[in-house]
Design a protein around this motif. Structure first.
Motif, PDB file in Angstrom:
ATOM      1  N   GLY A   1      -1.022  -2.934  16.421  1.00 55.05           N
ATOM      2  CA  GLY A   1      -1.972  -2.278  16.525  1.00 55.05           C
ATOM      3  C   GLY A   1      -1.064  -1.272  15.012  1.00 55.05           C
ATOM      4  O   GLY A   1      -1.857  -0.351  14.960  1.00 55.05           O
ATOM      5  N   MET A   2      -1.024  -2.253  14.612  1.00 55.98           N
ATOM      6  CA  MET A   2      -0.219  -1.120  12.659  1.00 55.98           C
ATOM      7  C   MET A   2      -1.249  -2.050  12.071  1.00 55.98           C
ATOM      8  O   MET A   2      -0.683  -2.321  10.178  1.00 55.98           O
ATOM      9  CB  MET A   2       1.088  -1.052  12.586  1.00 55.98           C
ATOM     10  CG  MET A   2       1.032  -0.064  14.052  1.00 55.98           C
ATOM     11  SD  MET A   2       3.257   0.171  13.972  1.00 55.98           S
ATOM     12  CE  MET A   2       4.553  -1.121  14.440  1.00 55.98           C
ATOM     13  N   MET A   3      -1.591  -2.943  11.764  1.00 56.99           N
ATOM     14  CA  MET A   3      -1.741  -3.596  10.842  1.00 56.99           C
ATOM     15  C   MET A   3      -2.675  -3.219   9.636  1.00 56.99           C
ATOM     16  O   MET A   3      -2.968  -3.730   8.987  1.00 56.99           O
ATOM     17  CB  MET A   3      -2.195  -5.346  11.141  1.00 56.99           C
ATOM     18  CG  MET A   3      -2.281  -6.618  12.313  1.00 56.99           C
ATOM     19  SD  MET A   3      -0.243  -6.967  11.024  1.00 56.99           S
ATOM     20  CE  MET A   3       0.979  -5.825  11.381  1.00 56.99           C
ATOM     21  N   ASP A   4      -3.346  -2.274  10.422  1.00 56.57           N
ATOM     22  CA  ASP A   4      -4.069  -1.719   9.409  1.00 56.57           C
ATOM     23  C   ASP A   4      -3.221  -1.190   8.108  1.00 56.57           C
ATOM     24  O   ASP A   4      -4.058   0.134   7.517  1.00 56.57           O
ATOM     25  CB  ASP A   4      -5.493  -0.932   9.991  1.00 56.57           C
ATOM     26  CG  ASP A   4      -4.212   0.255  10.711  1.00 56.57           C
ATOM     27  OD1 ASP A   4      -3.874   0.362  11.150  1.00 56.57           O
ATOM     28  OD2 ASP A   4      -5.406   1.155  11.106  1.00 56.57           O
ATOM     29  N   ARG A   5      -2.131  -0.817   8.660  1.00 56.59           N
ATOM     30  CA  ARG A   5      -1.394   0.360   7.659  1.00 56.59           C
ATOM     31  C   ARG A   5      -0.923  -1.058   6.451  1.00 56.59           C
ATOM     32  O   ARG A   5      -0.078  -0.384   5.032  1.00 56.59           O
ATOM     33  CB  ARG A   5       0.148   0.341   8.360  1.00 56.59           C
ATOM     34  CG  ARG A   5      -0.392   1.576   9.773  1.00 56.59           C
ATOM     35  CD  ARG A   5       0.756   2.234  10.231  1.00 56.59           C
ATOM     36  NE  ARG A   5       0.817   2.663  11.722  1.00 56.59           N
ATOM     37  CZ  ARG A   5       1.369   3.603  11.953  1.00 56.59           C
ATOM     38  NH1 ARG A   5       2.587   4.020  11.545  1.00 56.59           N
ATOM     39  NH2 ARG A   5       0.988   3.935  13.312  1.00 56.59           N
ATOM     40  N   VAL A   6      -1.529  -2.290   6.695  1.00 57.75           N
ATOM     41  CA  VAL A   6      -0.376  -3.100   5.395  1.00 57.75           C
ATOM     42  C   VAL A   6      -1.950  -3.118   4.858  1.00 57.75           C
ATOM     43  O   VAL A   6      -2.761  -4.143   5.441  1.00 57.75           O
ATOM     44  CB  VAL A   6      -0.208  -4.249   5.799  1.00 57.75           C
ATOM     45  CG1 VAL A   6       0.072  -5.134   4.790  1.00 57.75           C
ATOM     46  CG2 VAL A   6       1.001  -4.092   6.952  1.00 57.75           C
ATOM     47  N   LYS A   7      -1.911  -2.882   3.441  1.00 59.44           N
ATOM     48  CA  LYS A   7      -2.886  -2.744   2.765  1.00 59.44           C
ATOM     49  C   LYS A   7      -2.395  -3.609   1.741  1.00 59.44           C
ATOM     50  O   LYS A   7      -1.459  -3.988   0.947  1.00 59.44           O
ATOM     51  CB  LYS A   7      -3.299  -1.186   1.844  1.00 59.44           C
ATOM     52  CG  LYS A   7      -3.542  -0.598   2.716  1.00 59.44           C
ATOM     53  CD  LYS A   7      -4.112   0.849   2.676  1.00 59.44           C
ATOM     54  CE  LYS A   7      -3.951   2.032   4.037  1.00 59.44           C
ATOM     55  NZ  LYS A   7      -4.830   1.837   4.361  1.00 59.44           N
ATOM     56  N   LEU A   8      -4.034  -5.037   0.640  1.00 62.63           N
ATOM     57  CA  LEU A   8      -3.417  -6.126  -0.233  1.00 62.63           C
ATOM     58  C   LEU A   8      -4.008  -4.937  -1.045  1.00 62.63           C
ATOM     59  O   LEU A   8      -5.475  -5.104  -1.131  1.00 62.63           O
ATOM     60  CB  LEU A   8      -3.305  -7.488   0.247  1.00 62.63           C
ATOM     61  CG  LEU A   8      -2.365  -7.751   1.583  1.00 62.63           C
ATOM     62  CD1 LEU A   8      -2.502  -7.582   2.676  1.00 62.63           C
ATOM     63  CD2 LEU A   8      -2.417  -9.193   1.150  1.00 62.63           C
ATOM     64  N   ASN A   9      -3.004  -5.519  -2.261  1.00 57.15           N
ATOM     65  CA  ASN A   9      -3.649  -5.684  -3.700  1.00 57.15           C
ATOM     66  C   ASN A   9      -3.881  -6.152  -4.495  1.00 57.15           C
ATOM     67  O   ASN A   9      -2.451  -6.922  -4.849  1.00 57.15           O
ATOM     68  CB  ASN A   9      -3.506  -4.306  -3.982  1.00 57.15           C
ATOM     69  CG  ASN A   9      -3.892  -3.045  -3.388  1.00 57.15           C
ATOM     70  OD1 ASN A   9      -4.673  -2.284  -3.759  1.00 57.15           O
ATOM     71  ND2 ASN A   9      -2.810  -2.488  -2.566  1.00 57.15           N
ATOM     72  N   THR A  10      -5.069  -7.443  -5.000  1.00 58.51           N
ATOM     73  CA  THR A  10      -4.153  -8.203  -5.987  1.00 58.51           C
ATOM     74  C   THR A  10      -4.430  -7.785  -7.862  1.00 58.51           C
ATOM     75  O   THR A  10      -5.664  -7.811  -8.081  1.00 58.51           O
ATOM     76  CB  THR A  10      -5.241  -9.466  -6.314  1.00 58.51           C
ATOM     77  OG1 THR A  10      -5.416 -10.163  -5.034  1.00 58.51           O
ATOM     78  CG2 THR A  10      -5.117 -10.689  -7.217  1.00 58.51           C
ATOM     79  N   THR A  11      -3.219  -7.489  -7.972  1.00 52.62           N
ATOM     80  CA  THR A  11      -3.423  -6.614  -9.309  1.00 52.62           C
ATOM     81  C   THR A  11      -1.561  -6.333  -9.443  1.00 52.62           C
ATOM     82  O   THR A  11      -0.820  -7.017  -9.353  1.00 52.62           O
ATOM     83  CB  THR A  11      -3.890  -5.483  -9.281  1.00 52.62           C
ATOM     84  OG1 THR A  11      -4.048  -4.539 -10.130  1.00 52.62           O
ATOM     85  CG2 THR A  11      -3.654  -4.308  -8.453  1.00 52.62           C
ATOM     86  N   SER A  12      -1.101  -5.471 -10.756  1.00 53.40           N
ATOM     87  CA  SER A  12       0.439  -5.155 -11.257  1.00 53.40           C
ATOM     88  C   SER A  12       0.658  -4.310 -10.647  1.00 53.40           C
ATOM     89  O   SER A  12      -0.669  -3.058 -10.395  1.00 53.40           O
ATOM     90  CB  SER A  12      -0.037  -5.565 -12.744  1.00 53.40           C
ATOM     91  OG  SER A  12      -0.709  -3.647 -12.963  1.00 53.40           O
ATOM     92  N   ILE A  13       2.094  -2.911 -10.464  1.00 54.74           N
ATOM     93  CA  ILE A  13       1.991  -2.517 -10.078  1.00 54.74           C
ATOM     94  C   ILE A  13       1.653  -1.647 -11.038  1.00 54.74           C
ATOM     95  O   ILE A  13       0.544  -0.442 -10.466  1.00 54.74           O
ATOM     96  CB  ILE A  13       3.522  -2.372 -10.261  1.00 54.74           C
ATOM     97  CG1 ILE A  13       4.355  -3.458  -9.146  1.00 54.74           C
ATOM     98  CG2 ILE A  13       3.803  -1.083  -9.964  1.00 54.74           C
ATOM     99  CD1 ILE A  13       4.301  -2.887  -8.207  1.00 54.74           C
ATOM    100  N   SER A  14       1.499  -1.862 -12.463  1.00 55.28           N
ATOM    101  CA  SER A  14       1.074  -0.329 -13.297  1.00 55.28           C
ATOM    102  C   SER A  14      -0.948  -0.144 -12.978  1.00 55.28           C
ATOM    103  O   SER A  14      -1.172   1.159 -13.113  1.00 55.28           O
ATOM    104  CB  SER A  14       1.355  -1.291 -14.550  1.00 55.28           C
ATOM    105  OG  SER A  14       2.924  -0.927 -14.783  1.00 55.28           O
ATOM    106  N   GLN A  15      -1.182  -1.292 -13.174  1.00 56.52           N
ATOM    107  CA  GLN A  15      -2.644  -1.002 -12.664  1.00 56.52           C
ATOM    108  C   GLN A  15      -3.062  -0.213 -10.630  1.00 56.52           C
ATOM    109  O   GLN A  15      -4.082   0.401 -10.810  1.00 56.52           O
ATOM    110  CB  GLN A  15      -3.077  -2.415 -13.024  1.00 56.52           C
ATOM    111  CG  GLN A  15      -5.227  -2.289 -12.859  1.00 56.52           C
ATOM    112  CD  GLN A  15      -5.926  -1.991 -14.045  1.00 56.52           C
ATOM    113  OE1 GLN A  15      -4.692  -1.625 -14.868  1.00 56.52           O
ATOM    114  NE2 GLN A  15      -6.575  -0.364 -13.598  1.00 56.52           N
ATOM    115  N   PHE A  16      -1.858  -1.329 -10.121  1.00 57.81           N
ATOM    116  CA  PHE A  16      -2.125  -0.334  -8.246  1.00 57.81           C
ATOM    117  C   PHE A  16      -2.102   1.170  -8.904  1.00 57.81           C
ATOM    118  O   PHE A  16      -3.090   2.151  -8.279  1.00 57.81           O
ATOM    119  CB  PHE A  16      -1.391  -0.673  -7.348  1.00 57.81           C
ATOM    120  CG  PHE A  16      -1.724  -0.285  -6.565  1.00 57.81           C
ATOM    121  CD1 PHE A  16      -2.590  -0.093  -5.838  1.00 57.81           C
ATOM    122  CD2 PHE A  16      -0.516   1.189  -6.298  1.00 57.81           C
ATOM    123  CE1 PHE A  16      -2.158   0.090  -4.664  1.00 57.81           C
ATOM    124  CE2 PHE A  16      -0.640   1.728  -4.992  1.00 57.81           C
ATOM    125  CZ  PHE A  16      -1.597   1.213  -4.397  1.00 57.81           C
TER     126      PHE A  16
END
Length: 386
Positions: free
Chosen positions: A277-292
């Protein structure tokens, strides 16, 4: 001449890390992390993905969101696959894949149930690599990837050393610290023999384990024996000062699997329903911390930076400063920051960070002492003041 050699070493590391899955499991202890961070319903976390295990442990504390970030899309693809096995709703197959490390007819299961749940960017990777979970492929997914390859070499080598292997198995059967100490005293000289010491001091070995040259240099500066001396001290602490029965990190590394009693929280059956019930809370981003942070400005409550700032401090000090400025711009008073380093003491924090972040040596020291992995030289945990 030395600079040319270092340049070649760095190119080798970059080539390996740009083209492979490096971490098949996380090597940071989420139990100590969660104790320090105290996540709750208002928490908005920014963290490095690594293998995704710890993000799935953190989400059990029901934070508002966890933003996982990694420059290597393969690491994000691994977490996406873990999410897919949870959303599919079959705990046994979820545990077979990520607990035991293998699943019969995995290709069929992947194409019938998991592939359509995954984002398209993962297809090129998993269409080829899903066979790593086949029972015939080394017996475990955890013997794949660059760090897994080294674990496989380690396993095959000690399979030929019957007395040493027997002591290793005895160590994991110990019921008390006293027993562990007795077994480890016998095991250590066999475990860290001349060949292993030589291998651990090779650049290619640390590269396979995901340790870049700057981190390796930080360790070697403090340890005359090099990486092998660092490993000796850490293993002695892990195996003689902390109970082995719940150390799923080293159980996995040695045996290639978890057990139902000795595994990360995301692999426990009682947590499977809540996770779904909580998988939508985990979001993925292929980038750097700064760019995010540039693309997604906001007031985040927690940052988990692992050890990547060791690399930035050596190669890209300007990028290190930019990252810290963006972190502080996207924080609020009370925001927590957790990072680790190969160094015994970090000296690369910019002055403006020291002025705005209050670090807690006592909490960090307790975490370092109780960390069941034992692969880092130091832990830093701070709170943004203004």
């Amino acid at each position: 001449m030395k600079s040319k050699i270092n340049e070649l070493k760095d190119k080798l590391f970059s080539n390996i890390h740009s083209n492979n899955l490096i971490y098949n499991t996380c090597w940071e202890d989420p139990r100590t992390d969660r104790k320090m961070m105290k996540l709750d319903a208002d928490s908005k976390v920014v963290m490095i993905t690594s293998a995704g295990c710890n993000a799935l442990d953190y989400v059990l504390d029901k934070p508002n969101e966890i933003n996982c970030i990694d420059l290597n899309f393969r690491q994000n693809s691994l977490l996406e696959l873990k999410k897919a096995t949870i959303l599919h709703g079959d705990f046994e197959k979820h545990f077979d894949m990520f607990g035991r490390g293998c699943l019969a007819h995995v290709d069929e299961h992947y194409r019938q149930y998991l592939r359509d749940v995954l984002p398209e960017y993962t297809y090129p990777f998993w269409d080829k690599k899903i066979k790593c979970f086949e029972t015939a492929k080394r017996g475990s997914f955890y013997f794949h990837g660059t760090s897994g390859n080294f674990a496989w070499i380690f396993k095959k080598y000690f399979d030929t050393k019957k007395k040493t292997k027997a002591l290793i198995m005895d160590l994991f059967d110990c019921a008390s610290l006293e027993e562990q100490r007795e077994v480890y005293e016998k095991l250590e000289p066999k475990l860290l023999n001349k060949l292993v010491v030589w291998m651990m001091n090779l650049h290619i070995t640390t590269t396979m384990l995901g340790v870049p040259r700057p981190q390796r240099d930080l360790i070697v500066e403090k340890y005359p024996e090099g990486m092998s001396g660092y490993l000796r001290d850490n293993l002695r602490h892990i195996f003689t000062e902390l109970p082995i029965q719940d150390n799923y990190f080293w159980h996995l590394y040695i045996k290639g699997n978890y057990t139902e009693r000795n595994c990360p929280e995301y692999l426990r059956e009682e947590n499977f329903g809540p996770l779904q019930g909580m998988m939508d809370r985990v979001k993925l981003n292929t980038t750097s911390i700064s760019q995010f942070l540039k693309d997604n400005p906001g007031e985040y409550t927690h940052y988990v930076l692992l050890d990547h700032q060791d690399w930035l401090a050596f190669y890209q000090p300007e990028a290190l400063e930019e990252e810290w400025r963006l972190i502080l711009e996207n924080s609020k008073p009370g925001t927590k920051i957790l990072l680790r380093s190969a160094a015994l003491e970090v000296d690369f924090f910019p002055e403006f960070v020291k002025q705005r972040v209050k670090f807690s040596p006592s909490e960090a020291a307790e975490s370092q002492q109780n960390d069941r992995v034992g692969t880092y030289g130091s832990t830093y945990f701070g709170e943004v003041l203004t």
